[in-house]
Design a protein around this motif. Structure first.
Motif, PDB file in Angstrom:
ATOM      1  N   GLY A 101      59.429  -1.747  -3.119  1.00  0.00           N
ATOM      2  CA  GLY A 101      59.689  -2.139  -4.515  1.00  0.00           C
ATOM      3  C   GLY A 101      59.618  -3.628  -4.783  1.00  0.00           C
ATOM      4  O   GLY A 101      59.630  -4.049  -5.931  1.00  0.00           O
ATOM      5  N   SER A 102      59.522  -4.444  -3.729  1.00  0.00           N
ATOM      6  CA  SER A 102      59.665  -5.894  -3.921  1.00  0.00           C
ATOM      7  C   SER A 102      58.346  -6.570  -4.269  1.00  0.00           C
ATOM      8  O   SER A 102      57.291  -5.943  -4.282  1.00  0.00           O
ATOM      9  CB  SER A 102      60.213  -6.507  -2.648  1.00  0.00           C
ATOM     10  OG  SER A 102      59.254  -6.394  -1.635  1.00  0.00           O
ATOM     11  N   HIS A 103      58.439  -7.877  -4.486  1.00  0.00           N
ATOM     12  CA  HIS A 103      57.253  -8.701  -4.712  1.00  0.00           C
ATOM     13  C   HIS A 103      56.690  -9.164  -3.376  1.00  0.00           C
ATOM     14  O   HIS A 103      57.297  -8.992  -2.322  1.00  0.00           O
ATOM     15  CB  HIS A 103      57.605  -9.894  -5.598  1.00  0.00           C
ATOM     16  CG  HIS A 103      57.766  -9.513  -7.032  1.00  0.00           C
ATOM     17  ND1 HIS A 103      58.987  -9.371  -7.631  1.00  0.00           N
ATOM     18  CD2 HIS A 103      56.845  -9.212  -7.980  1.00  0.00           C
ATOM     19  CE1 HIS A 103      58.816  -9.008  -8.886  1.00  0.00           C
ATOM     20  NE2 HIS A 103      57.526  -8.906  -9.134  1.00  0.00           N
ATOM     21  N   PRO A 159      58.947 -11.767  -0.583  1.00  0.00           N
ATOM     22  CA  PRO A 159      60.019 -11.152   0.227  1.00  0.00           C
ATOM     23  C   PRO A 159      59.495 -10.019   1.100  1.00  0.00           C
ATOM     24  O   PRO A 159      59.983  -9.817   2.224  1.00  0.00           O
ATOM     25  CB  PRO A 159      61.029 -10.664  -0.815  1.00  0.00           C
ATOM     26  CG  PRO A 159      60.314 -10.677  -2.126  1.00  0.00           C
ATOM     27  CD  PRO A 159      59.250 -11.723  -2.016  1.00  0.00           C
ATOM     28  N   ALA A 160      58.510  -9.263   0.597  1.00  0.00           N
ATOM     29  CA  ALA A 160      57.968  -8.151   1.395  1.00  0.00           C
ATOM     30  C   ALA A 160      57.297  -8.687   2.656  1.00  0.00           C
ATOM     31  O   ALA A 160      57.531  -8.183   3.764  1.00  0.00           O
ATOM     32  CB  ALA A 160      56.967  -7.352   0.559  1.00  0.00           C
ATOM     33  N   LEU A 161      56.470  -9.723   2.491  1.00  0.00           N
ATOM     34  CA  LEU A 161      55.766 -10.265   3.668  1.00  0.00           C
ATOM     35  C   LEU A 161      56.737 -10.933   4.628  1.00  0.00           C
ATOM     36  O   LEU A 161      56.565 -10.851   5.856  1.00  0.00           O
ATOM     37  CB  LEU A 161      54.686 -11.261   3.231  1.00  0.00           C
ATOM     38  CG  LEU A 161      53.474 -10.645   2.525  1.00  0.00           C
ATOM     39  CD1 LEU A 161      52.455 -11.726   2.194  1.00  0.00           C
ATOM     40  CD2 LEU A 161      52.826  -9.550   3.379  1.00  0.00           C
ATOM     41  N   SER A 209      45.952 -18.246  -2.369  1.00  0.00           N
ATOM     42  CA  SER A 209      45.541 -16.846  -2.217  1.00  0.00           C
ATOM     43  C   SER A 209      46.642 -16.093  -1.462  1.00  0.00           C
ATOM     44  O   SER A 209      47.461 -16.711  -0.758  1.00  0.00           O
ATOM     45  CB  SER A 209      44.227 -16.765  -1.449  1.00  0.00           C
ATOM     46  OG  SER A 209      44.449 -17.120  -0.087  1.00  0.00           O
ATOM     47  N   ILE A 210      46.642 -14.779  -1.591  1.00  0.00           N
ATOM     48  CA  ILE A 210      47.637 -13.957  -0.876  1.00  0.00           C
ATOM     49  C   ILE A 210      47.485 -14.182   0.636  1.00  0.00           C
ATOM     50  O   ILE A 210      48.472 -14.260   1.363  1.00  0.00           O
ATOM     51  CB  ILE A 210      47.472 -12.462  -1.245  1.00  0.00           C
ATOM     52  CG1 ILE A 210      47.799 -12.241  -2.730  1.00  0.00           C
ATOM     53  CG2 ILE A 210      48.328 -11.565  -0.351  1.00  0.00           C
ATOM     54  CD1 ILE A 210      49.208 -12.613  -3.168  1.00  0.00           C
ATOM     55  N   ARG A 211      46.244 -14.335   1.107  1.00  0.00           N
ATOM     56  CA  ARG A 211      46.045 -14.627   2.532  1.00  0.00           C
ATOM     57  C   ARG A 211      46.748 -15.938   2.918  1.00  0.00           C
ATOM     58  O   ARG A 211      47.448 -15.999   3.929  1.00  0.00           O
ATOM     59  CB  ARG A 211      44.549 -14.726   2.860  1.00  0.00           C
ATOM     60  CG  ARG A 211      44.306 -15.149   4.307  1.00  0.00           C
ATOM     61  CD  ARG A 211      42.868 -15.551   4.534  1.00  0.00           C
ATOM     62  NE  ARG A 211      41.984 -14.402   4.647  1.00  0.00           N
ATOM     63  CZ  ARG A 211      41.775 -13.717   5.769  1.00  0.00           C
ATOM     64  NH1 ARG A 211      42.410 -14.042   6.877  1.00  0.00           N
ATOM     65  NH2 ARG A 211      40.936 -12.711   5.805  1.00  0.00           N
ATOM     66  N   LYS A 250      46.066  -0.415  -1.212  1.00  0.00           N
ATOM     67  CA  LYS A 250      47.066  -0.899  -2.170  1.00  0.00           C
ATOM     68  C   LYS A 250      46.369  -1.795  -3.207  1.00  0.00           C
ATOM     69  O   LYS A 250      45.359  -2.433  -2.920  1.00  0.00           O
ATOM     70  CB  LYS A 250      48.143  -1.728  -1.443  1.00  0.00           C
ATOM     71  CG  LYS A 250      48.959  -0.934  -0.447  1.00  0.00           C
ATOM     72  CD  LYS A 250      49.921   0.001  -1.145  1.00  0.00           C
ATOM     73  CE  LYS A 250      50.977   0.568  -0.219  1.00  0.00           C
ATOM     74  NZ  LYS A 250      50.438   1.228   0.989  1.00  0.00           N
ATOM     75  N   PRO A 251      46.941  -1.837  -4.432  1.00  0.00           N
ATOM     76  CA  PRO A 251      46.262  -2.586  -5.502  1.00  0.00           C
ATOM     77  C   PRO A 251      46.343  -4.102  -5.325  1.00  0.00           C
ATOM     78  O   PRO A 251      47.289  -4.624  -4.753  1.00  0.00           O
ATOM     79  CB  PRO A 251      47.035  -2.170  -6.761  1.00  0.00           C
ATOM     80  CG  PRO A 251      48.368  -1.699  -6.276  1.00  0.00           C
ATOM     81  CD  PRO A 251      48.176  -1.177  -4.886  1.00  0.00           C
ATOM     82  N   ASP A 252      45.319  -4.776  -5.844  1.00  0.00           N
ATOM     83  CA  ASP A 252      45.296  -6.244  -5.865  1.00  0.00           C
ATOM     84  C   ASP A 252      46.042  -6.793  -7.076  1.00  0.00           C
ATOM     85  O   ASP A 252      46.534  -7.915  -7.057  1.00  0.00           O
ATOM     86  CB  ASP A 252      43.838  -6.742  -5.971  1.00  0.00           C
ATOM     87  CG  ASP A 252      43.244  -7.060  -4.605  1.00  0.00           C
ATOM     88  OD1 ASP A 252      44.010  -7.157  -3.625  1.00  0.00           O
ATOM     89  OD2 ASP A 252      42.007  -7.194  -4.539  1.00  0.00           O
TER      90      ASP A 252
HETATM   91  P1  GDP Z   1      52.161  -9.109  -9.096  1.00  0.00           P
HETATM   92  O1  GDP Z   1      52.124 -10.605  -9.035  1.00  0.00           O
HETATM   93  O2  GDP Z   1      52.737  -8.579 -10.345  1.00  0.00           O
HETATM   94  O3  GDP Z   1      50.809  -8.515  -8.787  1.00  0.00           O
HETATM   95  O4  GDP Z   1      53.212  -8.615  -8.020  1.00  0.00           O
HETATM   96  P2  GDP Z   1      53.394  -8.638  -6.434  1.00  0.00           P
HETATM   97  O5  GDP Z   1      54.147  -9.854  -6.040  1.00  0.00           O
HETATM   98  O6  GDP Z   1      54.023  -7.327  -6.091  1.00  0.00           O
HETATM   99  O7  GDP Z   1      51.931  -8.677  -5.779  1.00  0.00           O
HETATM  100  C1  GDP Z   1      51.169  -9.829  -5.714  1.00  0.00           C
HETATM  101  C2  GDP Z   1      49.944  -9.644  -4.842  1.00  0.00           C
HETATM  102  O8  GDP Z   1      50.359  -9.606  -3.472  1.00  0.00           O
HETATM  103  C3  GDP Z   1      49.121  -8.380  -5.072  1.00  0.00           C
HETATM  104  O9  GDP Z   1      47.753  -8.735  -4.946  1.00  0.00           O
HETATM  105  C4  GDP Z   1      49.522  -7.495  -3.904  1.00  0.00           C
HETATM  106  O10 GDP Z   1      48.526  -6.565  -3.529  1.00  0.00           O
HETATM  107  C5  GDP Z   1      49.703  -8.551  -2.803  1.00  0.00           C
HETATM  108  N1  GDP Z   1      50.537  -8.117  -1.671  1.00  0.00           N
HETATM  109  C6  GDP Z   1      50.193  -8.235  -0.349  1.00  0.00           C
HETATM  110  N2  GDP Z   1      51.132  -7.699   0.438  1.00  0.00           N
HETATM  111  C7  GDP Z   1      52.121  -7.257  -0.383  1.00  0.00           C
HETATM  112  C8  GDP Z   1      53.371  -6.596  -0.141  1.00  0.00           C
HETATM  113  O11 GDP Z   1      53.747  -6.314   0.980  1.00  0.00           O
HETATM  114  N3  GDP Z   1      54.135  -6.309  -1.236  1.00  0.00           N
HETATM  115  C9  GDP Z   1      53.733  -6.637  -2.518  1.00  0.00           C
HETATM  116  N4  GDP Z   1      54.540  -6.339  -3.533  1.00  0.00           N
HETATM  117  N5  GDP Z   1      52.551  -7.217  -2.768  1.00  0.00           N
HETATM  118  C10 GDP Z   1      51.749  -7.526  -1.727  1.00  0.00           C
END
Ligand code: GDP
Length: 326
Positions: free
Chosen positions: A182-184, A187-189, A251-253, A275-277
């Protein structure tokens, strides 16, 4: 500057147990402001209009910071859109109306950078609001927050209220939600990298392609912007909303790599493209706040390091390793 009003009045922080609300309360206390009113969810359900009116009638706040919201990461948003639109619309409608009825001097309403169109020109200026279609993964939440902005603007126009709408970029910090689904992203990473290191795993799973870019801001910077708004801004100083961000993104990377460095995990990144981008990029243009005299201050690596410290003390009681500078 209207500093004395803040000291003399009563500041209601709605959502004081959340990431943002708790940071705001910490900051107000640090400023010597202890005239704060709060209520837990058990004490006050903000989705129930009568309860919210009764609370305002009893407490008579002079200033309100609305940080209570149903929030979550990309998966939670796409899987439970009903809660995101229903709860946020109800909370906002009730609190905003109560602020009007009980003549609150200033309301600071918090939204999010996801209110802007998916393909807005970058960096995103406040004028991009409603100029294009939204990112589908968080449309329900975004529509609710846009309604909040427009409600503030409507009360300001019709009733001369002083309701300000602040749109923070992606936030992280102490008290974050570390739930893996459920997190962003941050914190998830952080949690996944920590667990991968603890379990000696070779790979860190990162959702999506790693190419989307995100601007990350420490929640203490947002708390500082909220204090600035409470003390020094009026609705007439800004348009319908104002961006709160750091002005740069990664970038997420790259974000995953910083997290790995802070956590001290040396495995390989693998991308889970099932999983979605989400939106490709949402970098805020922060020039309006800069001109008004406020900027974010906390560098990302330092902020992530202090957030990791919070994670460790909450979950393991350990200290974070020293932050390497390369
Ligand atoms: P967003 O900014 O509303 O899209 O919310 P998120 O913080 O959940 O996701 C941001 C980006 O990080 C998206 O492209 C996700 O696919 C990517 N991402 C990579 N790994 C993770 C993960 O473990 N959790 C989440 N929530 N997003 C991830």
């Amino acid at each position: 500057m209207n500093d004395s009003a803040l000291h003399e009045g009563r500041i209601y922080v709605a959502g004081h147990r959340g990431l943002v609300g708790s940071a705001v309360v910490r900051r107000l206390h640090a400023e010597g402001l202890h005239n704060i009113v709060t209520a837990t969810r058990d004490e006050l359900d903000l989705t129930v209009p009568g309860d919210v009116m009764a609370f305002f009638e009893a407490q008579r706040p002079s200033h309100v910071l609305l940080a209570a919201a149903k929030v979550g990461g990309i998966l939670a948003n796409s899987q439970e859109p009903v809660a995101f639109i229903r709860d946020n619309l109800a909370i906002q409608a009730n609190v905003i109306e109560a602020c009007h009825r009980f003549q609150v001097r200033k309301l600071v309403f918090l939204g999010s950078s996801c209110i802007y169109p998916k393909f807005a020109a970058q960096p995103i200026t406040e004028s991009a609001l409603l100029s294009g279609a939204l990112e589908p993964t968080n449309e329900a939440y975004a529509i609710a927050k846009i309604a909040g902005i427009k409600a503030c603007a409507a009360y300001n126009r019709q009733h001369g209220s002083n309701f300000l709408a602040l749109m923070p970029t992606n936030l992280y910090g102490p008290g974050d939600n570390y739930d893996l689904l459920g997190s962003h992203v941050l914190p998830a990473l952080m949690r996944r990298a920590h667990e991968a290191r603890a379990q000696g795993l070779d790979e860190l799973v990162v959702w999506g392609s790693g190419t989307p870019r995100r601007e990350l801001m420490h929640v203490d910077d947002l708390a500082s912007a909220c204090l600035f708004a409470l003390q020094r801004l009026d609705a007439s100083d800004i348009g319908e909303c104002v961006n709160i961000g750091v002005g740069s993104d990664l970038s997420i990377r790259e974000i995953a790599e910083i997290v790995m460095r802070v956590v001290g995990y040396q495995g390989r990144i693998v991308f889970d493209t099932s999983k979605p981008d989400g939106t490709p990029r949402k970098l805020l243009d922060v020039s309006v706040m800069k001109h008004l005299g406020w900027s974010a201050r906390i560098p990302l690596a330092e902020g992530i390091h202090s957030a990791y410290q919070d994670f460790l003390t909450r979950f393991t009681g350990q200290a974070a390793p020293a932050l390497s500078t390369h």
